[in-house]
Design an enzyme around this catalytic site. Structure first.
Site, PDB file in Angstrom:
ATOM      1  N   HIS A 131       0.873  -1.175   0.000  1.00 45.36           N
ATOM      2  CA  HIS A 131       0.000   0.000   0.000  1.00 45.36           C
ATOM      3  C   HIS A 131       0.906   1.220   0.000  1.00 45.36           C
ATOM      4  O   HIS A 131       1.825   1.294   0.809  1.00 45.36           O
ATOM      5  CB  HIS A 131      -0.898  -0.002   1.238  1.00 45.36           C
ATOM      6  CG  HIS A 131      -2.063   0.925   1.134  1.00 45.36           C
ATOM      7  ND1 HIS A 131      -1.916   2.285   1.119  1.00 45.36           N
ATOM      8  CD2 HIS A 131      -3.394   0.689   0.997  1.00 45.36           C
ATOM      9  CE1 HIS A 131      -3.115   2.843   0.984  1.00 45.36           C
ATOM     10  NE2 HIS A 131      -4.023   1.899   0.905  1.00 45.36           N
TER      11      HIS A 131
ATOM     12  N   LEU B 129      -2.098   2.021   8.439  1.00 43.08           N
ATOM     13  CA  LEU B 129      -2.671   2.344   7.133  1.00 43.08           C
ATOM     14  C   LEU B 129      -3.310   3.734   7.098  1.00 43.08           C
ATOM     15  O   LEU B 129      -4.094   4.104   7.954  1.00 43.08           O
ATOM     16  CB  LEU B 129      -3.743   1.292   6.811  1.00 43.08           C
ATOM     17  CG  LEU B 129      -4.583   1.512   5.554  1.00 43.08           C
ATOM     18  CD1 LEU B 129      -3.724   1.401   4.310  1.00 43.08           C
ATOM     19  CD2 LEU B 129      -5.717   0.504   5.498  1.00 43.08           C
TER      20      LEU B 129
ATOM     21  N   ARG C 106      -2.231   0.853  -6.905  1.00 43.42           N
ATOM     22  CA  ARG C 106      -1.307   0.814  -5.779  1.00 43.42           C
ATOM     23  C   ARG C 106       0.090   0.351  -6.155  1.00 43.42           C
ATOM     24  O   ARG C 106       1.079   0.874  -5.641  1.00 43.42           O
ATOM     25  CB  ARG C 106      -1.884  -0.106  -4.697  1.00 43.42           C
ATOM     26  CG  ARG C 106      -3.090   0.509  -4.060  1.00 43.42           C
ATOM     27  CD  ARG C 106      -3.753  -0.412  -3.081  1.00 43.42           C
ATOM     28  NE  ARG C 106      -4.894   0.277  -2.477  1.00 43.42           N
ATOM     29  CZ  ARG C 106      -5.729  -0.294  -1.621  1.00 43.42           C
ATOM     30  NH1 ARG C 106      -5.563  -1.539  -1.265  1.00 43.42           N
ATOM     31  NH2 ARG C 106      -6.727   0.392  -1.122  1.00 43.42           N
TER      32      ARG C 106
ATOM     33  N   HIS D 228       0.469  -4.758   2.392  1.00 47.88           N
ATOM     34  CA  HIS D 228      -0.923  -4.544   2.753  1.00 47.88           C
ATOM     35  C   HIS D 228      -1.776  -5.784   2.510  1.00 47.88           C
ATOM     36  O   HIS D 228      -2.696  -6.063   3.266  1.00 47.88           O
ATOM     37  CB  HIS D 228      -1.452  -3.385   1.911  1.00 47.88           C
ATOM     38  CG  HIS D 228      -2.842  -2.952   2.231  1.00 47.88           C
ATOM     39  ND1 HIS D 228      -3.245  -2.643   3.503  1.00 47.88           N
ATOM     40  CD2 HIS D 228      -3.930  -2.773   1.442  1.00 47.88           C
ATOM     41  CE1 HIS D 228      -4.534  -2.281   3.480  1.00 47.88           C
ATOM     42  NE2 HIS D 228      -4.968  -2.367   2.252  1.00 47.88           N
TER      43      HIS D 228
END
Lengths: 129, 237, 589
Positions: free
Chosen positions: C233, C243, C288, C356
Site C-alpha cells: 500500500h 494504514l 497501488r 498490505h
C-alpha cells in the site's frame, strides 16, 4: 462455550468497599451523591419550622432562635454549597442526556433559569426591590 | 531512556492471586504501552500474556489498566507517564492470565440487546437515510467493543449482570436508526433491573472511551426512552 | 481431547468467515455451524479496512467498466469468469449489508454516496466514513448473533485440518484459555483466515495476520496460487506501517517528495491534475503497485525525506480543509495525530509503502471449493482469481461478501444427510498432532521465536519487496530454509496451558515460514515483471505474456519443498493489452 477442564482458573478481584477512594473521579461522584446529606438537614429544618408554626407563636420564636445559632447557619451555608455543586454537576450532565442544543448553551441557560427563579423568590419574599 | 513498567502478573496454574513484577523498558517519543509489552514479551519474558492485534486503536483487543485507569495499550504512550507505570488486566472482568481478561460476559450482554437491525422489508434496493438521520446514531455505531467502559463502571463491578455501557450504547445505536423497527423488542431488556436504571451516571465510562462516544449519555438517553416506553405501556389498554 | 460434532466449521471470524456463516445459517437454519476464531471475531483484521467496498452504482457506470478496471488492474492475471461473476453480484451484496444496518455514508437525498478509488474509472466505492471495514465487520458480527444455528468458539486456534482420502473430516483446535485440544468434526470446513502480511517487516496488518489458513491447506496438498503477488500500500505511516487509506487520495490528497514536487507525473501517471480536482486513474488515483513502485524510484534517486530514520514522502491533505477532513477522514486525522504527532489540517503526513495484502492464496473454484472435498477457502486466504497480479482498492471488502456468501451457501446446500459422529482416521491424525505438540516443549532456549520471526520479516522485505532480483530472492530463500531448520530445533520454554503466547507464536511462525517459502519460490520462478511482481534483472523488467500469462501453483512436495506448476489464465472477453494509466490510457483508448 464448551466446558474446559483443568488449567483454567479465572481470578476475580471483588470490588472493595473503598472502591470510590481509588480515583478522584469516583471521589467527585461520591461527593455529588453525598450532597443529599446536608440537604436532608435543611429539609428537616424546614419541616420543623412548619410544624412550629402550627404550634403557636412561642414555638415559632424558639425555632427562629434555633435557626439563628451560628452552627445552624454554618450547616445551612454548607447546604447551599452542596446544592450549588449538585446543580453544577446536574446542569453539565443534562445536555448529554437531552442533547437539544449545544451543551455550553444549555448549561448557561440552566444557570440563567436558576438565577431568575432565585431573584423571583427573593422579590416575592421582599428581600429585594 | 528507560522507564519502569510494573505489571500485575497472574498465572492460574501457579498463582493464587496477581502479583507485581518490574521491567525496565527503553522508550522514545512514539513508544506505546503496547510497544512496551511487546518489548517485554520478545526480549525479557516470553511468558507474558496479553491481547493485541491492529495497533491502531480500532480492533479493541489491547485494553488494560494503566495506573488504574482503563486504556488502550496501543493508544497510550510512555512519554505521558512518569518514570514508573503500573499495568494490570481490565478491572471488573475475571482475569484469565496476566493482562488477559474473560470478555464472555460482555459478549453475552451485547447479544442480549439484539444488536442487529430488525426490519421485515423485502426491498431489494437500499433504504433511504439522510445524513441527518445517519448522524443520530452514527456516533454510537463507532463502539469498538474494547470493554474499557466496563472496567470504568463501578455498577458493573458490583453487579456483573448489569448490561453495561457498551451493550446499551449498541441498543441505542439500533433504536435510533431510522431503518430499525425493533425498539419494542429491545425495551424489555433496557427497562429491566439490569438495564438502564442500574446506571447511576457515574460517568467515568465517557472519560475512558477511546472513541469519545459518551456511553454514559447513551445509557441516560436510554432512561428517557425507557421512561417514555413505560409510561406509554401504562396508558395503553 | 474433547470431540465436538457439527455440520459446518468456519475458521476465521472476519468479514469472509462471518458472511459465510450467515449464508450457511440462512440456507440451512437447522444446521449446526461452528465459527472458530483465534480472536474474538470483532478483532479480526477486516476491522482495519478504511476506504470502502466497490460495486457499480451510478447510472453512468457499467458492469463492463468495473470488469475492465479489475482485469486491467490485475495486469491480466485475473480469472475473467470470476471477475464477471463478481461485478454482477457486488451491488446486491452491499445492499444486503445496508439491510443489515451498515451505516453507509449518504448523499443529501438519503441515497448511497460513492467515492473515487485508485484504478477505478468512475466513483463506485461505497464507504462508511473512513472506517468501512470496521462497520462491515461489526454489522456482520452483530447480525450473526441473530442466528441460533451459529455457535461461536472464540479464541480457538486451529492446529491442523483433519483430512482422509481427499475428504475433509474437521479440524483439530486448541482452546486458548484452557490449553485443551478439541477434535471438531464436520463434513464441511470453510477457511477464512485472512492474509499473510505479517511475513513482511513493514506492513499495515494486525499482529494476527500470519497466514495460518494458507499453511493449513498447503500442508494437505492444496495449491497456493499466485503467491508472488504481494500488494504494497503506498501510504502507510513510517515505523508502525499503520494504514492511511487510499480514500485520502480519492478525496483529493496529493503525494509530494521532499522538494514538494508531485513526483507521480514522472512515472506514467501524469499529467498533473489540478489541486482539489482528483481524476480517476491519474496521478494519486493510479493503482497501488504503480504508486509504491514510484516511491522506490524516488528513494533510489535520493528524493525521499527522512522521518526518524525511515525514508518517507508526504501525503498532503491541507487543501481539503478542516470540515471535509472531519466529515470524510476523521479516523485518518486521529491516527495521524496519535501516531506521528501531525495534524493533517496543518502539516502533510509522512508516509511510505507497507505490505498490505496478499493477492495469492488457497486455490479455489468460483464457490470457494478447493481440491479437497468439503474444504472451502474465502477472502484474503483464498485465491479465487479476482485480483491477479494486483488488487484494486475496494474490491476486497466486496470480495469477502460475494464469495463468503457463495461458499456458505454451497457448503450448506451440499451437506450430507447424516454427518459422521466418529472417525478413526480423524482420531489417528489428531493423536499424531497431539504427540507432535507435546514434543515442541523443552527447556530454556538460546534463541527466541521473536528473533527468528524478525529475521524472516527482514529477509522477505529485502528479497521479496517492491522490486526483486534473482540474487536477492535466492538469498531470501536460503535464509527462510535456514530459519525453518532453526525453528525445528527450537523448543517452547513456556509449559503453561492457559494462553501460552510463546506456543502460539511458535505455531504461527511455522505456518508463516511455510507460506513465505511458497511466496519466494513463486517469485523466483516468475521471470517477468507483472503487477505487484517487479524484477530488476536485465530482460525481466517487462511483462512477458508469451511465457507467463499463467497462474503459479505452489504445491508442497513430499520432501517438504515447494513444487511449482502453472495454470493457464481464463480469458473470456478482454484480451491482454498494455496496462496504462494517466494520459497514456486516453491515447490507447
Amino acid at each position: 462455550m464448551p466446558d474446559s477442564a483443568g488449567a483454567r482458573r479465572p481470578y476475580l478481584q471483588p470490588l472493595s468497599r473503598s472502591w470510590w477512594l481509588k480515583h478522584s473521579f469516583f471521589l467527585r461522584y461520591m461527593l455529588r451523591e453525598a450532597t443529599v446529606l446536608p440537604l436532608l438537614f435543611f429539609c428537616g429544618c424546614l419541616l420543623a419550622g412548619l410544624y412550629s408554626l402550627s404550634q403557636g407563636e412561642s414555638q415559632y420564636q424558639s425555632w427562629l432562635a434555633f435557626m439563628a445559632q451560628p452552627w445552624v447557619i454554618a450547616l445551612n451555608a454548607l447546604v447551599l454549597l452542596a446544592s450549588l455543586y449538585h446543580a453544577k454537576t446536574f446542569f453539565e450532565l443534562f445536555p448529554r442526556v437531552m442533547p437539544l442544543l449545544p451543551a455550553p448553551l444549555m448549561i448557561a441557560g440552566q444557570w440563567l433559569g436558576t438565577l431568575l427563579v432565585a431573584l423571583f423568590l427573593l422579590w416575592l419574599f421582599g428581600a429585594i426591590g | 531512556m528507560e522507564k519502569t513498567i510494573i505489571i500485575q502478573r497472574y498465572n492460574p496454574e501457579q498463582d493464587q492471586a496477581p502479583s507485581a513484577k518490574r521491567y525496565q523498558v527503553p522508550f522514545d517519543h512514539s513508544t506505546s504501552v503496547l510497544d512496551a509489552l511487546l518489548y517485554i514479551q520478545q526480549q525479557l519474558d516470553p511468558t507474558l500474556a496479553f491481547r493485541w492485534s491492529c495497533r491502531m486503536a480500532i480492533c479493541g483487543s489491547c485494553g488494560v489498566m494503566v495506573n488504574k485507569i482503563p486504556k488502550l495499550g496501543c493508544k497510550t504512550f510512555l512519554r505521558d507517564y512518569p518514570a514508573e507505570l503500573t499495568i494490570s488486566a481490565l478491572d471488573h472482568f475475571p482475569i484469565e492470565k496476566d493482562l488477559i481478561s474473560d470478555m464472555a460476559v460482555f459478549l453475552d450482554h451485547l447479544q442480549a440487546v439484539k444488536p442487529y437491525l430488525i426490519n421485515d422489508s423485502q426491498n431489494t434496493e437500499p433504504h433511504r437515510q439522510t445524513p441527518a438521520q445517519l448522524k443520530k446514531y452514527q456516533k454510537f455505531s463507532s463502539c469498538i467493543n474494547c470493554g474499557l467502559c466496563y472496567a470504568a463502571c463501578p455498577q458493573f463491578g458490583l453487579n456483573p449482570e448489569f448490561l453495561g455501557p457498551a451493550a446499551i450504547v449498541t441498543a441505542q445505536r439500533y433504536n435510533l436508526d431510522s431503518r430499525d423497527q425493533g425498539k419494542a423488542q429491545r425495551m424489555p431488556q433496557l427497562n429491566g433491573k439490569n438495564g438502564v436504571w442500574a446506571c447511576t451516571f457515574v460517568g467515568f465510562c465517557a472519560d475512558v472511551c477511546p472513541k469519545q462516544l459518551d456511553p454514559a449519555a447513551a445509557v441516560n438517553q436510554g432512561k428517557v426512552a425507557s421512561a417514555t416506553d413505560m409510561l406509554i405501556s401504562i396508558f395503553k389498554p | 481431547m474433547q470431540i465436538i460434532t457439527t455440520d459446518i466449521i468456519v475458521v476465521g471470524g472476519g468479514g469472509a468467515g462471518l458472511r459465510a456463516a450467515i449464508a450457511a445459517a440462512e440456507t440451512r437454519p437447522d444446521a449446526r455451524i461452528s465459527l472458530l476464531s483465534k480472536v474474538y471475531p470483532m478483532r479480526s483484521h477486516t476491522v482495519a479496512a478504511e476506504g470502502g467496498a466497490a460495486a457499480v452504482t451510478l447510472a453512468e457506470d457499467s458492469l463492463d467498466a468495473h470488469f475492465q478496471d479489475t482485469v486491467a488492474g490485475s495486469d491480466w492475471l485475473a480469472d475473467q469468469l470470476v471477475v464477471e461473476h463478481f461485478v454482477k453480484a457486488a451491488y446486491q451484496e452491499l445492499v444486503q449489508l445496508e439491510h443489515w444496518g451498515c451505516p453507509w455514508s449518504r448523499k443529501a437525498d438519503g441515497s448511497i454516496q460513492v467515492r473515487r478509488f485508485g484504478g477505478m474509472k468512475t466513483e463506485r466505492t461505497w464507504f462508511a466514513a473512513d472506517k468501512t471495514g470496521f462497520h462491515i465487520l461489526h454489522t456482520l458480527f452483530q447480525t450473526s448473533m441473530k442466528y441460533p444455528a451459529i455457535r461461536r468458539l472464540d479464541e480457538f486456534f486451529v492446529l491442523d485440518l483433519l483430512v482422509s482420502e481427499q475428504q475433509v473430516l474437521g479440524v483439530l483446535a486448541l482452546q486458548l484459555n484452557s490449553g485443551e485440544l478439541f477434535q471438531i468434526l464436520a463434513p464441511k470446513v470453510i477457511l477464512a483466515t485472512g492474509g499473510a502480511g505479517r511475513l513482511f517487516h513493514y506492513n499495515t496488518n494486525g499482529g494476527i495476520v500470519t497466514g495460518d489458513g494458507m499453511a493449513l491447506a498447503y500442508r494437505h496438498g492444496v495449491a497456493l496460487r499466485d503467491m508472488e503477488f504481494v500488494q504494497y500500500h503506498p501510504t502507510g505511516l513510517p515505523g508502525s506501517g499503520i494504514l492511511i487509506t487510499e480514500a485520502a487520495r480519492g478525496e483529493g490528497g496529493i503525494l509530494l517528495n521532499k522538494d514538494g514536487y508531485r513526483y507521480l507525473q514522472d512515472y506514467g501517471l501524469g499529467p498533473e491534475t489540478p489541486l482539489g480536482q482528483p481524476q480517476n486513474k491519474y496521478m494519486e488515483l493510479g493503482p497501488r503497485d504503480k504508486l509504491s513502485q514510484a516511491f522506490w524510484q524516488q528513494q533510489q534517486a535520493g528524493l525521499t525525506a527522512d522521518y526518524q530514520g525511515h525514508a518517507v514522502v508526504y501525503l498532503d491533505l491541507r487543501h481539503l480543509g478542516v470540515q471535509k477532513l472531519a466529515e470524510r477522514l476523521p479516523f485518518i486525522c486521529e491516527l495521524s495525530r496519535s501516531y506521528v504527532n501531525i495534524d493533517p489540517v496543518q502539516q502533510p503526513i509522512p508516509i511510505r509503502p507497507a505490505v498490505h495484502y496478499t493477492m495469492g492464496g488457497i486455490l479455489t473454484e468460483l464457490q470457494g471449493e478447493t481440491s479437497i472435498s468439503g474444504l472451502y477457502a474465502v477472502g484474503e486466504c483464498a485465491s479465487v482469481g479476482l485480483h491477479g497480479a494486483n488488487r484494486l482498492g475496494s474490491n476486497s471488502l466486496t470480495e469477502l461478501l460475494v464469495f463468503g456468501k457463495a461458499a456458505g451457501e454451497h457448503a450448506a446446500q451440499s451437506l450430507p444427510p447424516m454427518p459422521r459422529s466418529q472417525s478413526t482416521a480423524a482420531t489417528e491424525q489428531a493423536q499424531t498432532q497431539q504427540r507432535r505438540l507435546a514434543s515442541l516443549f523443552g527447556g530454556k532456549q538460546q534463541q527466541s521465536i521473536a528473533s527468528l520471526r524478525k529475521a524472516m520479516t527482514l529477509a522477505m522485505e529485502q528479497g521479496c519487496g517492491i522490486y526483486r532480483d534473482e540474487q536477492g530472492m535466492q538469498q531470501c530463500r536460503t535464509t527462510l530454509v535456514s530459519l525453518q531448520q532453526q525453528l525445528a530445533g527450537l523448543k517452547v520454554s513456556d509449559h503453561s496451558k492457559v494462553f501460552n503466547a510463546e506456543l502460539i507464536q511458535y505455531l504461527e511462525l511455522s505456518f508463516g515460514l511455510e507460506v513465505a517459502l511458497t511466496l519466494c519460490e513463486s517469485a523466483l520462478a516468475r521471470k517477468e515483471s507483472r503487477g505487484a511482481h517487479q524484477r530488476l534483472d536485465p530482460g525481466l523488467t517487462q511483462r512477458n505474456d508469451q511465457d507467463f500469462l499463467q497462474h503459479t501453483l505452489a504445491y508442497r512436495a513430499a520432501d517438504g519443498r515447494v513444487a511449482l506448476r502453472y495454470q493457464p489464465v481464463r480469458i473470456t472477453c478482454l484480451p491482454p493489452a498494455a496496462r496504462v494509466y494517466g494520459a497514456a490510457a486516453k491515447q490507447g483508448a
